[in-house]
Design a protein around this motif. Structure first.
Motif, PDB file in Angstrom:
ATOM      1  N   LEU A   1      82.935  15.607 -41.014  1.00 52.24           N
ATOM      2  CA  LEU A   1      83.984  16.386 -40.378  1.00 52.24           C
ATOM      3  C   LEU A   1      83.709  17.880 -40.536  1.00 52.24           C
ATOM      4  CD1 LEU A   1      86.663  16.596 -38.893  1.00 52.24           C
ATOM      5  CD2 LEU A   1      87.824  16.344 -41.095  1.00 52.24           C
ATOM      6  N   GLU A   2      83.307  18.297 -41.724  1.00 50.28           N
ATOM      7  CA  GLU A   2      83.010  19.715 -41.943  1.00 50.28           C
ATOM      8  C   GLU A   2      81.843  20.179 -41.082  1.00 50.28           C
ATOM      9  OE1 GLU A   2      82.770  19.847 -46.225  1.00 50.28           O
ATOM     10  OE2 GLU A   2      84.944  20.069 -46.411  1.00 50.28           O
ATOM     11  N   ALA A   3      80.853  19.312 -40.885  1.00 49.17           N
ATOM     12  CA  ALA A   3      79.730  19.646 -40.004  1.00 49.17           C
ATOM     13  C   ALA A   3      80.216  19.817 -38.551  1.00 49.17           C
ATOM     14  CB  ALA A   3      78.643  18.570 -40.081  1.00 49.17           C
ATOM     15  N   LEU A   4      81.112  18.943 -38.128  1.00 45.27           N
ATOM     16  CA  LEU A   4      81.674  19.078 -36.779  1.00 45.27           C
ATOM     17  C   LEU A   4      82.479  20.362 -36.640  1.00 45.27           C
ATOM     18  CD1 LEU A   4      83.051  15.567 -35.687  1.00 45.27           C
ATOM     19  CD2 LEU A   4      81.291  16.924 -34.570  1.00 45.27           C
ATOM     20  N   LEU A   5      83.230  20.712 -37.676  1.00 44.12           N
ATOM     21  CA  LEU A   5      84.054  21.916 -37.620  1.00 44.12           C
ATOM     22  C   LEU A   5      83.207  23.178 -37.421  1.00 44.12           C
ATOM     23  CD1 LEU A   5      86.774  21.133 -40.303  1.00 44.12           C
ATOM     24  CD2 LEU A   5      87.135  21.483 -37.841  1.00 44.12           C
ATOM     25  N   GLU A   6      81.977  23.153 -37.911  1.00 46.16           N
ATOM     26  CA  GLU A   6      81.090  24.306 -37.720  1.00 46.16           C
ATOM     27  C   GLU A   6      80.735  24.508 -36.250  1.00 46.16           C
ATOM     28  OE1 GLU A   6      77.745  23.818 -40.303  1.00 46.16           O
ATOM     29  OE2 GLU A   6      78.992  23.855 -42.109  1.00 46.16           O
ATOM     30  N   GLN A   7      80.868  23.460 -35.436  1.00 49.58           N
ATOM     31  CA  GLN A   7      80.552  23.533 -34.016  1.00 49.58           C
ATOM     32  C   GLN A   7      81.747  23.845 -33.138  1.00 49.58           C
ATOM     33  OE1 GLN A   7      78.369  19.996 -32.738  1.00 49.58           O
ATOM     34  NE2 GLN A   7      77.935  19.550 -34.892  1.00 49.58           N
ATOM     35  N   VAL A   8      82.920  23.925 -33.735  1.00 49.27           N
ATOM     36  CA  VAL A   8      84.154  24.130 -32.965  1.00 49.27           C
ATOM     37  C   VAL A   8      84.203  25.552 -32.432  1.00 49.27           C
ATOM     38  CG1 VAL A   8      86.673  24.262 -33.165  1.00 49.27           C
ATOM     39  CG2 VAL A   8      85.450  22.355 -34.192  1.00 49.27           C
ATOM     40  N   PRO A   9      84.438  25.685 -31.116  1.00 51.60           N
ATOM     41  CA  PRO A   9      84.585  27.031 -30.538  1.00 51.60           C
ATOM     42  C   PRO A   9      85.892  27.667 -31.004  1.00 51.60           C
ATOM     43  CG  PRO A   9      84.970  25.348 -28.871  1.00 51.60           C
ATOM     44  CD  PRO A   9      84.554  24.639 -30.115  1.00 51.60           C
ATOM     45  N   ALA A  10      85.889  28.990 -31.101  1.00 57.94           N
ATOM     46  CA  ALA A  10      87.103  29.714 -31.504  1.00 57.94           C
ATOM     47  C   ALA A  10      88.207  29.453 -30.493  1.00 57.94           C
ATOM     48  CB  ALA A  10      86.818  31.200 -31.600  1.00 57.94           C
TER      49      ALA A  10
ATOM     50  N   LEU B   1      87.698  20.101 -27.498  1.00 55.98           N
ATOM     51  CA  LEU B   1      87.100  19.486 -28.680  1.00 55.98           C
ATOM     52  C   LEU B   1      86.450  18.137 -28.390  1.00 55.98           C
ATOM     53  CD1 LEU B   1      89.962  20.249 -31.231  1.00 55.98           C
ATOM     54  CD2 LEU B   1      87.751  21.422 -31.051  1.00 55.98           C
ATOM     55  N   ARG B   2      86.904  17.467 -27.363  1.00 60.98           N
ATOM     56  CA  ARG B   2      86.460  16.106 -27.050  1.00 60.98           C
ATOM     57  C   ARG B   2      84.932  15.958 -26.985  1.00 60.98           C
ATOM     58  NH1 ARG B   2      88.988  11.515 -25.129  1.00 60.98           N
ATOM     59  NH2 ARG B   2      90.991  12.557 -24.964  1.00 60.98           N
ATOM     60  N   PRO B   3      84.182  16.855 -26.350  1.00 64.58           N
ATOM     61  CA  PRO B   3      82.726  16.672 -26.265  1.00 64.58           C
ATOM     62  C   PRO B   3      82.011  16.646 -27.624  1.00 64.58           C
ATOM     63  CG  PRO B   3      83.454  18.313 -24.670  1.00 64.58           C
ATOM     64  CD  PRO B   3      84.630  17.991 -25.545  1.00 64.58           C
ATOM     65  N   LEU B   4      82.629  17.209 -28.646  1.00 68.85           N
ATOM     66  CA  LEU B   4      82.005  17.213 -29.974  1.00 68.85           C
ATOM     67  C   LEU B   4      81.951  15.819 -30.589  1.00 68.85           C
ATOM     68  CD1 LEU B   4      83.600  20.443 -31.491  1.00 68.85           C
ATOM     69  CD2 LEU B   4      81.305  20.180 -30.527  1.00 68.85           C
ATOM     70  N   THR B   5      82.716  14.894 -30.051  1.00 71.44           N
ATOM     71  CA  THR B   5      82.775  13.535 -30.606  1.00 71.44           C
ATOM     72  C   THR B   5      82.243  12.503 -29.618  1.00 71.44           C
ATOM     73  OG1 THR B   5      85.035  13.185 -29.811  1.00 71.44           O
ATOM     74  CG2 THR B   5      84.780  14.150 -32.015  1.00 71.44           C
ATOM     75  N   ASP B   6      81.426  12.929 -28.686  1.00 70.82           N
ATOM     76  CA  ASP B   6      80.962  12.018 -27.625  1.00 70.82           C
ATOM     77  C   ASP B   6      79.976  10.951 -28.080  1.00 70.82           C
ATOM     78  OD1 ASP B   6      82.564  12.837 -25.586  1.00 70.82           O
ATOM     79  OD2 ASP B   6      81.087  14.162 -24.663  1.00 70.82           O
ATOM     80  N   ASP B   7      79.311  11.127 -29.222  1.00 71.88           N
ATOM     81  CA  ASP B   7      78.409  10.040 -29.642  1.00 71.88           C
ATOM     82  C   ASP B   7      79.256   8.836 -30.063  1.00 71.88           C
ATOM     83  OD1 ASP B   7      79.346  10.588 -32.180  1.00 71.88           O
ATOM     84  OD2 ASP B   7      77.434  11.231 -32.986  1.00 71.88           O
TER      85      ASP B   7
END
Length: 161
Positions: A151-160, A135-141
């Protein structure tokens, strides 16, 4: 240094040493802490409270929070990415800022999330350090996550899992 000053400093030193011993004896040892409680106390409790009750009006509660229903991946993203903007938790509006905690190790984040999950959530699975690393790379900015919508937008990018 006069004898009088020396005696005063010795009394102060003895008082400080006694206080330190007393406080050390009252603090729970790491053997008495639940799994994951130590990183929670070290990194989260100063704002969210030892009991997860928060510290209004700036810091929302974790215990009883509907945000826990979003699941462990969502809470991991909040820890990793921080949170900014106005949010609502348990019927109350908060306008604080939580800094990203990317400096924490994947093991520490997994541990504190496991503690949160066991204490205040009913998650089917508890996150492990491999999932936190995923999950860490999703918050790299460098910006904190912008409220629930962010947060909901980020959750859409989370891999299964």
């Amino acid at each position: 240094m006069t004898i009088r000053n020396l005696a005063r400093y010795c009394r102060r030193g003895a008082l400080l040493a006694g206080t330190a011993l007393l406080l050390g004896a009252c603090a729970p040892s790491s053997d008495e802490l639940a799994e994951g409680q130590e990183p929670y106390l070290r990194f989260c409790a100063s704002c969210h409270g030892n009991d997860g009750g928060g510290k209004a009006p700036a810091f929302p509660p974790i215990a009883g929070s509907e945000w826990l229903e979003l699941g462990p991946d969502a809470i991991a993203l909040v820890v990793l990415g921080g949170m900014s903007g106005e949010i609502e938790v348990a019927g109350r509006t908060y306008r604080g800022y939580m800094p990203p905690m990317r400096q924490l190790s994947d093991d520490d984040i997994a541990g504190l999330l496991g503690y949160i999950g066991r204490e205040w959530a009913s998650w089917e699975r508890l996150p492990d350090s491999a999932r936190v690393a995923e999950l860490r790379p999703l918050t790299d900015d460098s910006r904190a996550t912008a409220g629930r919508e962010g947060l909901e937008a980020l959750l859409e990018q989370v891999p299964a899992p």
